[in-house]
Every structure is written in C-alpha cells, then in structure tokens.
Design a protein around this motif. Structure first.
Motif, mmCIF file in Angstrom:
data_model
loop_
_atom_site.group_PDB
_atom_site.id
_atom_site.type_symbol
_atom_site.label_atom_id
_atom_site.label_comp_id
_atom_site.label_asym_id
_atom_site.label_seq_id
_atom_site.Cartn_x
_atom_site.Cartn_y
_atom_site.Cartn_z
ATOM 1 N N GLU A 16 -9.380 10.027 -6.077
ATOM 2 C CA GLU A 16 -8.962 8.636 -5.868
ATOM 3 C C GLU A 16 -8.356 8.430 -4.483
ATOM 4 O O GLU A 16 -7.837 9.364 -3.886
ATOM 5 C CB GLU A 16 -7.932 8.242 -6.930
ATOM 6 C CG GLU A 16 -8.545 8.107 -8.306
ATOM 7 C CD GLU A 16 -7.535 7.652 -9.342
ATOM 8 O OE1 GLU A 16 -6.694 6.801 -9.008
ATOM 9 O OE2 GLU A 16 -7.583 8.166 -10.466
ATOM 10 N N PRO A 17 -8.393 7.184 -4.012
ATOM 11 C CA PRO A 17 -7.739 6.891 -2.738
ATOM 12 C C PRO A 17 -6.286 7.363 -2.756
ATOM 13 O O PRO A 17 -5.585 7.179 -3.745
ATOM 14 C CB PRO A 17 -7.811 5.365 -2.634
ATOM 15 C CG PRO A 17 -9.022 5.007 -3.426
ATOM 16 C CD PRO A 17 -9.067 5.995 -4.563
ATOM 17 N N GLY A 18 -5.867 7.974 -1.677
ATOM 18 C CA GLY A 18 -4.497 8.474 -1.583
ATOM 19 C C GLY A 18 -4.370 9.934 -1.962
ATOM 20 O O GLY A 18 -3.364 10.565 -1.661
ATOM 21 N N ASP A 19 -5.386 10.486 -2.616
ATOM 22 C CA ASP A 19 -5.329 11.911 -2.963
ATOM 23 C C ASP A 19 -5.490 12.739 -1.699
ATOM 24 O O ASP A 19 -6.323 12.426 -0.847
ATOM 25 C CB ASP A 19 -6.460 12.264 -3.940
ATOM 26 C CG ASP A 19 -6.200 11.725 -5.330
ATOM 27 O OD1 ASP A 19 -5.035 11.357 -5.611
ATOM 28 O OD2 ASP A 19 -7.154 11.658 -6.119
ATOM 29 N N ILE A 48 1.198 2.844 11.486
ATOM 30 C CA ILE A 48 1.462 1.448 11.107
ATOM 31 C C ILE A 48 2.945 1.130 10.980
ATOM 32 O O ILE A 48 3.319 -0.020 10.834
ATOM 33 C CB ILE A 48 0.739 1.070 9.787
ATOM 34 C CG1 ILE A 48 1.078 2.072 8.679
ATOM 35 C CG2 ILE A 48 -0.759 0.984 9.997
ATOM 36 C CD1 ILE A 48 0.548 1.653 7.320
ATOM 37 N N HIS A 49 3.792 2.132 11.049
ATOM 38 C CA HIS A 49 5.229 1.828 11.008
ATOM 39 C C HIS A 49 5.997 2.947 11.691
ATOM 40 O O HIS A 49 5.854 4.119 11.355
ATOM 41 C CB HIS A 49 5.702 1.676 9.557
ATOM 42 C CG HIS A 49 7.194 1.773 9.395
ATOM 43 N ND1 HIS A 49 8.054 0.817 9.876
ATOM 44 C CD2 HIS A 49 7.977 2.728 8.829
ATOM 45 C CE1 HIS A 49 9.303 1.173 9.605
ATOM 46 N NE2 HIS A 49 9.288 2.330 8.973
ATOM 47 N N LEU A 67 -4.226 5.692 6.001
ATOM 48 C CA LEU A 67 -5.036 6.856 5.640
ATOM 49 C C LEU A 67 -6.243 7.017 6.579
ATOM 50 O O LEU A 67 -7.000 7.968 6.467
ATOM 51 C CB LEU A 67 -5.492 6.762 4.185
ATOM 52 C CG LEU A 67 -4.323 6.651 3.180
ATOM 53 C CD1 LEU A 67 -4.836 6.651 1.758
ATOM 54 C CD2 LEU A 67 -3.295 7.752 3.388
ATOM 55 N N GLN A 102 10.153 8.923 8.946
ATOM 56 C CA GLN A 102 9.357 7.950 8.200
ATOM 57 C C GLN A 102 8.308 7.222 9.040
ATOM 58 O O GLN A 102 7.947 6.087 8.750
ATOM 59 C CB GLN A 102 10.254 6.917 7.466
ATOM 60 C CG GLN A 102 10.989 7.502 6.274
ATOM 61 C CD GLN A 102 12.159 8.382 6.695
ATOM 62 O OE1 GLN A 102 12.969 7.977 7.525
ATOM 63 N NE2 GLN A 102 12.242 9.568 6.151
ATOM 64 N N ARG A 154 0.716 4.065 -5.136
ATOM 65 C CA ARG A 154 -0.613 4.108 -5.745
ATOM 66 C C ARG A 154 -0.562 3.595 -7.179
ATOM 67 O O ARG A 154 0.452 3.747 -7.858
ATOM 68 C CB ARG A 154 -1.116 5.555 -5.756
ATOM 69 C CG ARG A 154 -1.485 6.055 -4.380
ATOM 70 C CD ARG A 154 -2.790 5.439 -3.911
ATOM 71 N NE ARG A 154 -2.897 5.511 -2.459
ATOM 72 C CZ ARG A 154 -3.776 4.790 -1.747
ATOM 73 N NH1 ARG A 154 -4.599 3.958 -2.372
ATOM 74 N NH2 ARG A 154 -3.817 4.875 -0.458
ATOM 75 N N CYS A 169 -0.678 12.872 -3.979
ATOM 76 C CA CYS A 169 -1.204 11.522 -3.864
ATOM 77 C C CYS A 169 -0.196 10.706 -3.076
ATOM 78 O O CYS A 169 0.996 10.762 -3.356
ATOM 79 C CB CYS A 169 -1.389 10.939 -5.258
ATOM 80 S SG CYS A 169 -1.871 9.210 -5.238
ATOM 81 N N VAL A 170 -0.660 9.988 -2.067
ATOM 82 C CA VAL A 170 0.249 9.175 -1.258
ATOM 83 C C VAL A 170 -0.293 7.749 -1.128
ATOM 84 O O VAL A 170 -1.494 7.514 -1.268
ATOM 85 C CB VAL A 170 0.416 9.742 0.175
ATOM 86 C CG1 VAL A 170 1.197 11.038 0.150
ATOM 87 C CG2 VAL A 170 -0.935 9.931 0.841
ATOM 88 N N GLY A 171 0.620 6.838 -0.869
ATOM 89 C CA GLY A 171 0.202 5.490 -0.492
ATOM 90 C C GLY A 171 -0.239 5.516 0.957
ATOM 91 O O GLY A 171 -1.350 5.126 1.305
ATOM 92 N N LYS A 172 0.627 6.002 1.795
ATOM 93 C CA LYS A 172 0.342 6.201 3.214
ATOM 94 C C LYS A 172 0.792 7.632 3.539
ATOM 95 O O LYS A 172 1.509 8.255 2.762
ATOM 96 C CB LYS A 172 1.133 5.209 4.080
ATOM 97 C CG LYS A 172 1.026 3.759 3.644
ATOM 98 C CD LYS A 172 -0.357 3.186 3.854
ATOM 99 C CE LYS A 172 -0.448 1.785 3.271
ATOM 100 N NZ LYS A 172 -1.848 1.303 3.228
ATOM 101 N N ASP A 223 -8.470 4.372 1.402
ATOM 102 C CA ASP A 223 -8.683 3.237 0.494
ATOM 103 C C ASP A 223 -10.132 2.780 0.493
ATOM 104 O O ASP A 223 -10.574 2.106 -0.420
ATOM 105 C CB ASP A 223 -7.758 2.081 0.898
ATOM 106 C CG ASP A 223 -6.306 2.421 0.602
ATOM 107 O OD1 ASP A 223 -5.980 2.566 -0.586
ATOM 108 O OD2 ASP A 223 -5.510 2.570 1.544
ATOM 109 N N VAL A 264 3.322 9.604 5.341
ATOM 110 C CA VAL A 264 4.642 9.269 5.871
ATOM 111 C C VAL A 264 5.360 10.549 6.281
ATOM 112 O O VAL A 264 5.497 11.476 5.484
ATOM 113 C CB VAL A 264 5.483 8.526 4.816
ATOM 114 C CG1 VAL A 264 6.813 8.089 5.422
ATOM 115 C CG2 VAL A 264 4.730 7.322 4.284
ATOM 116 N N THR A 291 4.901 6.100 9.616
ATOM 117 C CA THR A 291 3.973 5.855 8.518
ATOM 118 C C THR A 291 2.571 5.618 9.069
ATOM 119 O O THR A 291 2.371 4.774 9.945
ATOM 120 C CB THR A 291 4.451 4.639 7.704
ATOM 121 O OG1 THR A 291 5.774 4.912 7.221
ATOM 122 C CG2 THR A 291 3.526 4.356 6.536
ATOM 123 N N GLY A 302 0.793 -1.226 0.000
ATOM 124 C CA GLY A 302 0.000 0.000 0.000
ATOM 125 C C GLY A 302 0.825 1.276 0.000
ATOM 126 O O GLY A 302 0.272 2.356 0.045
#
Lengths: 356, 418
Positions: free
Chosen positions: B56-59, B121-122, B116, B111, A332, B101-104, B76, B106, B113, A329
């Motif tokens: 979209e997810p991550g935006d 989580i990290h 969303l 870092q 993207r 736009c990101v995955g998580k 997500d 961070v 993390t 994840g």
C-alpha cells in the motif's frame, strides 16, 4: 484587643487560597440542588449579585472547569452558594449531585460578570427566569430584599412543571412580605400539581398582563437560549428600549456548554474534554479548535512540527472518543483504522482520550 | 615488527586464475570488502526486495549495505521509489525501522518532511531564503521487474538491466508477484564472505551430500551437474532427466511458459541466468512431498505442475518461482566475513495461512537448506583463513557456473579499476 483582630475583614482571595469547603447540600427540586461553601479561615466573599465564578471539579479522572452563578447574595458574605441542575449525562453536575458532600473542597476563581443590578441600578426591574436560570436573578432579588432597597421588582419564574420551579417557596415568602416584590409563576408543561395561572412561553400578552409597565423597567433575563430569544423578540416587537435589556446565557464561556441542555446538538459546537493518559492532564477543547492547539494553550506540551497534518509528528493513539480529522497526508488509512490521529488537525466531536 | 604491505588489488585481480577459486584476500581483506561495496554493490543493479512487501501507499522498507542506506517506498501514485536514507538537512537517517508505513518521510531529528516522491514539503524555521525545491531526497535508481525490485546506487546505472527485464518480464508475468504477499521472511547471517555465499549457491556439487530436504524435489542434474564419464548409473540418471526435461520444456513452451535456459552470467554488467527446471516427484513445488504447499496458486495459474522457474542475478540473488509459491534470496554483505541472507516466501495475496497453506510446510525445505548452506559457507570461510589455503580448481563438470560468478566479479572489478 478584639477591635484590632476584627479591624480588617479578611476577604477570600483565590490568588492566595482558592479552596472552598462545602458546608451544606440543599435540595431545591427533584433535580436541582444548592451547594453552600465556606472559605478557609472564615474569610468573607465580596461580589456583585448575579455574578458567576469558575469552579474546578475533580471527576472522571481529570479536572473539569465549569462556570456557576453564585445564587447566594453578597449581603450574607460568610457563605456562597451555587444552585445546580442535574443534566442527564453531564459529568460535573452528576458528580456534584452524587458525590459532593459537606467537608469536600472545590477550587474556585474570582466571581465575574456584568449581569447584575449593581451594574445597572434602576428603580424598577423585571426579572424573567427559566429553570436554573433563576440563580442570578435570585441572587439579585435576595440582595435587594436584604438591603431593603425598595426597588420595585417583578419576578417571572418559568418552569416546565410547578414542582420544577426553583426557589419557589423562598420567592413566595419574599413576595409575601416585601410589598415592592411581585411574583408570577409560569409553567410550560403538565405536572402533578395543578396550575391555573400563566402557561407557555412568554408572549407579549403574558408580559403585559404580568407587568403592564414593563417598558419602564430594567429587564434581566436568564434561561435557555430559546426562552431568551422569545423574550428578546417580544420586547423588541413591543418597542422596548433594548439598551435596558440584559440577558445571561447559560452557554456563556465554553465551560458551561456541556452542562447546558439548551446548547445546539451539533457536537462541533460543543466543548469537550480531552484526557491525556500518560500525563494525566485534561484539556477542554471546543469543536472548532484542534486538540493540539487547545493542549498548547493549556500548557500541555506534545510533540509536533508542521501543525498542518503533514509531518505526522503529533500522531497519537486515540483510546476513546470521536474526532474530526482533516489531515494533509501525514497519516495512513491503516493508521487511522488502528486508532491513530494527528492532534494538530483533529477537532473533538465527543470527549476524547489520547494516549500521551 | 611485522608490518603488512598494502594490498596490491590490481595485481591480485590480474593474477586470478580462470577456473579457480579466488585468492584468500578476496574473502577476508577489509580493503577488498570496501572495494566490493563501492564497485560491486555501489555501481551495479542489486536485488533489494519484492513489491509484495509494499502493498500500500506509504509502505516502506529500509536496506543497508555497508555505509549506504536506502529507503524503498510506495508512493500515493502507487509507484515504488528508492531514496538515500539521508536527510537533506544535516544528514540524519530518516527511516530507522527495517520496514513500516508512513504518511510522509519525516526526519526524526528536526521533522523535515518529504513527500513520497522525495520532494521536501515542510522544513520549519529555515527562513525566507531557504529553497525547499533544492533539498529533495536523493533518488536511487529502481527497477521493478515482474515485482522484483532492483536498485542501483550509482549516478549512472548499467543500461543492460533492460536485457534482464526483457527476458524476465514474460517469465514472471504468470506469477503476478505484485499481487503476492510475503508469507514469511527469514534473515540468516552466514559466517562467511558474501562471495562464498554466492559461490555456494552457484553449484549443486554439494547438494547430494548436504541437502536431503531440497533433494526431494531438486534434481542435481538441473543446474550444471554433469556425472563423471565412468559413472554409468549417473550417466543413465542424467540421460533420463534430460529426456524428461526435453519433453516437459517443450510442453511448457507450447503452453506459453518460456522455459529454456537464458544465460548471461558474465561478460556484462548485469549478469543473470534463468531456466524453468523440472522438479522431481510430483514436480509441483520445492516441498518435502514435492506437491504444492499452497492450495491457492500464484497469479491466475490453474496448473501447479510448472516446475521451478529459477533465476540468478549477479551479484546477490537467487530465486525459485513455482506454481504455488516463490522463494527469493537476497545476499547482503555485512563485513568481510559475514553475510546476511534474507529469504522471502511469497504466496498469492489472498491465500490464507492455516487454510490455504501451512507456514511450516511452506518453509521447511529452504529453512533446512539455508541452515545447511550457512554451515558450509562457514567451513569455507574458516578454511580460507588458513595460510595453507590456495585457490583450488572448480569442477569443470559441476562448477562451471561458480566460475561464471567469479569471472563476472573479477571482470567488474577490472572494469572499474581501469
């Protein structure tokens, strides 16, 4: 005066000077060439016949490392030689064939390996060679012949066509005058030159015909995987003492695989080169290792944190090549479409170029 | 040596004269600006943007108001959430870009993390005793009403946002703004206090003299303009417009487009006003020729002649929703004398620039109008700096809604100062 100058022979030592200078390029067959090297300062080479060395070759904008058997014999210590087949698409073999010329330098490391008559001394040997797999066996044969060891050697040399038999004339010359050496050519396909001798993959009948006393011999086998597997099967089935069976794969080590036509076609099982454009570094990475891991082992420092495909810190632009990415994840779909990858969870499926 | 006495804000509030503009310190003083950030922008529902910015997810988008920074991100699961843009490690800003736009999420520092959903989580090297579940991002209240995003940074957000939602959801539904896209966003910094920006927006007294482009479609009688008793021509115009509105509104209502004015501008925490306004000319859009600027209409609309659904929210937004496009305006205070006005033009997400719409034509009326308004706000700011300034009377005929804004503002300060 001259005595003291020559008292201690200067041996080549890659720890102090790892350069080798090409002195000759010899044509063996239409796609096999031998490259002869001299050490700087006239230093001499010490190794066991049949050993290989890692060579660094600058090509394609990076440095490639490949293992090549020293086909030369340590009984002639002034030079070493490697005998290389041109592999279609092979980066290094094509570079050597097309570019390397006398006067050029390569870096090399100390010769390694136990695939050697010196490690397994015997009175009688059976050498089974296929294609450029003849190189270590040729090294051993030259050594035994030079030393007049008297070892009884049966050399089976297999190629697709007669004209592809590597070292054919030299083998025939040695066999013609050394009564302890017998030579058998085997071809597996059809070529321009007719051949009435042994044909096809080695079978028990063929081996028994060539060397009825093969059970008494120390057996050395080198060639493509399929060839070696066939020999192994024949010997095992014949009740041969497999403790006296030695084989050398051309897929040994990760480095040779890209040059070897015998490796499986699955790109996950190959080793690929990963080029980092900003640092100019090139790292070899097999298909099961994440690029970040291979880079770290090679001393290439890249930003990273979680190494689990989560945080995206190692996100990088992939300029070329294919990877298999299993992220968690941290990236993207749009970024992936735009060519971004997470290096911590991407394994190469081809040579890869990364903008880092 | 002259030394300035501390500002007596409660007294200034108590002395505010209804029907008059605010005293100069309200437009200039750092102390009041800080209070505005804390009370008005810190404890009320603020218009922050549109879901269409986050398709979209991550935006994500970032919104800074004073020292506060929040990140609005689509998860997500498709839900839009807002968090304080502050890492739970040592407080570093998480998101530095305005949007992306990101995955998580961070933190660039170490870092850390975050999912969303805000969950940590990290976080490497924190030892075995570290409990990530206690270090999630701090959430910010968020409500999306018909695709308009409102946030509230207070621990407890005013509950009367539900009234706004109840009125607005059915009005915005036909426009399907969640399936629109931002065709253009323009940021303009006005050289004036945010309240002058808002006051200027709340009247059309100034329109006839300043907004020739907007005036093509926007009738000055639409929002609170009442002609003088002896202005017979004006009376006749107003009457004609009123008759047109009566007929048109009845038609819209009958066709399922709620249109009548709903006005709750003061007397509550979440003030707003909405009304579907009849546009002049072809009546389709706020363009120079009053016709639709985008061939593909919003949502599933088939009739471009829907006038302009107008929406004001206290303290910081105004909007116009038309059949072919929507324009939203968000005012963000920058310092006592500067205000960011962020304008977004929305069209159907499938509308293609150059095919379905021309961006210049879509944006020219409000770009011109914004520039004109910015100049007016600057004049007002310059004026209130003078010692000669004293609060002046709002027109009872045309500036009643400005007074509603000032009234709401003073009410809210009073409510929070106790």
């Amino acid at each position: 005066m001259s005595v003291s100058a020559s008292a201690a022979p200067a041996w080549w030592d890659p720890d102090t000077d790892d350069l080798l200078i090409c002195r000759a390029v010899l044509t063996e067959t239409e796609d096999v060439k031998t490259f002869v090297f001299e050490a700087p300062g006239g230093r001499r080479f010490a190794y066991a016949p049949g050993q290989f060395a890692n060579f660094e070759v600058e090509c394609g904008g990076g440095i490639e490392t490949r293992s090549y058997t020293l086909a030369s014999t340590p009984t002639r210590p002034d030079r070493v030689a490697i005998t290389v087949k041109r592999i279609p698409g092979g980066i290094v073999s094509n570079h050597l064939h097309d570019r390397l010329k006398p006067g050029d330098a390569l870096k090399a490391q100390l010769p390694l390996g136990d695939f050697s008559t010196a490690r397994h001394p015997a009175a009688k040997y059976l050498f089974l060679a296929a294609g450029v797999g003849a190189t270590p066996l040729m090294s051993m044969l030259r050594a035994e012949d030079d030393l007049a060891s008297g070892a009884d050697i049966v050399f089976v040399n297999v190629a697709r066509r007669m004209e592809d038999l590597v070292f054919r004339r030299e083998l025939e010359t040695i066999a013609a005058r050394n009564r302890a050496v017998r030579l058998a050519h085997v071809v597996t396909g059809e070529g321009a030159e007719p051949w009435a001798g042994h044909r096809g993959r080695p079978t028990r009948a063929m081996i028994e015909a060539i060397a009825p006393d093969f059970r008494d011999r120390e057996v050395f086998v080198c060639g493509p995987d399929g060839f070696m597997a066939a020999v192994r099967g024949v010997l095992a089935e014949a009740g041969f003492d497999m403790g006296r069976h030695h084989e050398e794969s051309f897929t040994f080590g990760a480095d040779a695989s890209a040059e070897t036509p015998t490796v499986p076609e699955d790109p996950a099982e190959k080793t690929w080169r990963v080029t980092f454009t900003r640092s100019g570094k090139v790292v070899l990475c097999d298909g099961t290792t994440p690029i970040l891991t291979a880079a770290r082992k090679a001393g290439v420092v890249l930003p990273s944190s979680c190494t689990k495909g989560l945080c995206g810190t190692c996100k990088s632009k992939k300029l070329d090549g294919e990877v298999e990415m299993k992220h968690a994840g941290g990236i993207r779909p749009r970024e992936i479409e735009a060519g971004q990858v997470l290096l911590c969870c991407s394994r190469p499926r081809s040579d890869v170029t990364i903008e880092r | 040596m002259l030394s300035r006495a501390p500002l007596d804000i409660p007294r200034l509030i108590a002395e505010r004269r209804p029907g008059y503009s605010l005293a100069a310190p309200f437009y200039r003083a750092r102390e009041i600006f800080d209070l505005d950030l804390e009370v008005i922008f810190g404890r009320h529902w603020i218009f922050a943007g549109v879901e269409a910015e986050l398709p979209e997810p991550g935006d994500y988008t970032r919104l800074d108001i004073g020292h506060l920074s929040i990140v609005i991100v689509r998860g997500d699961d498709g839900a839009v959430r807002a968090f304080h843009n502050v890492c739970r490690h040592r407080g570093a800003r998480l998101v530095t870009q305005e949007a992306g736009c990101v995955g998580k999420l961070v933190c660039p520092y170490h870092q850390w993390t975050y999912e969303l959903t805000g969950e940590l989580i990290h976080a490497s090297h924190m030892g075995e005793d570290f409990d990530p579940s206690c270090h999630g991002l701090k959430p910010v209240h968020l409500r999306s009403i018909g695709g308009l995003i409102f946030v509230c940074m207070a621990a407890e957000a005013p509950a009367d946002i539900d009234d706004l939602a109840a009125v607005l959801e059915p009005r915005l539904a036909p426009f399907d703004l969640r399936n629109a896209k931002v065709a253009k966003q323009v940021d303009l910094v006005e050289e004036g206090n945010w309240k002058l920006t808002m006051e200027n927006n709340r009247e059309c007294y100034h329109c006839a003299g300043n907004h020739p482009e907007l005036g093509q479609s926007f009738n000055k009688y639409a929002v609170g303009f009442v002609p003088d008793a002896d202005d017979h021509a004006g009376q006749a115009e107003a009457a004609a417009y009123e008759a047109q509105v009566t007929a048109q509104v009845a038609d819209w209502e009958a066709r399922g487009f709620p249109s009548v004015a709903v006005e709750h501008l003061s007397g509550r925490a979440t003030g707003f006003r909405t009304e579907r306004i009849v546009l002049d000319g072809a009546g389709e859009s706020q363009t120079l020729d009053t016709k639709a600027a985008c061939r593909k209409l919003l949502g599933g609309l088939t009739d471009a002649k829907l006038g302009g659904l107008h929406l004001w929210t206290q303290p910081n937004s105004w909007h116009h929703f038309m059949g072919d496009h929507a324009v939203t305006f968000c005012a963000i205070p920058l310092d006592p004398e500067h205000t960011l006005v962020r304008t977004r033009w929305l069209v159907h997400k499938d509308a293609v620039e150059g095919v379905d719409y021309d961006l210049d034509r879509l944006t020219e009326v409000w770009n011109a109008t914004n520039a004109q308004d910015a100049a007016l706000v600057e004049l007002a700011q310059q004026g209130v700096r003078s010692p000669a300034y004293e609060p002046g009377p709002y027109s009872p005929l045309t500036e009643g809604l400005v007074d509603q804004f000032a009234t709401w503002y003073v009410e809210r300060l009073r409510a929070h100062l106790g």
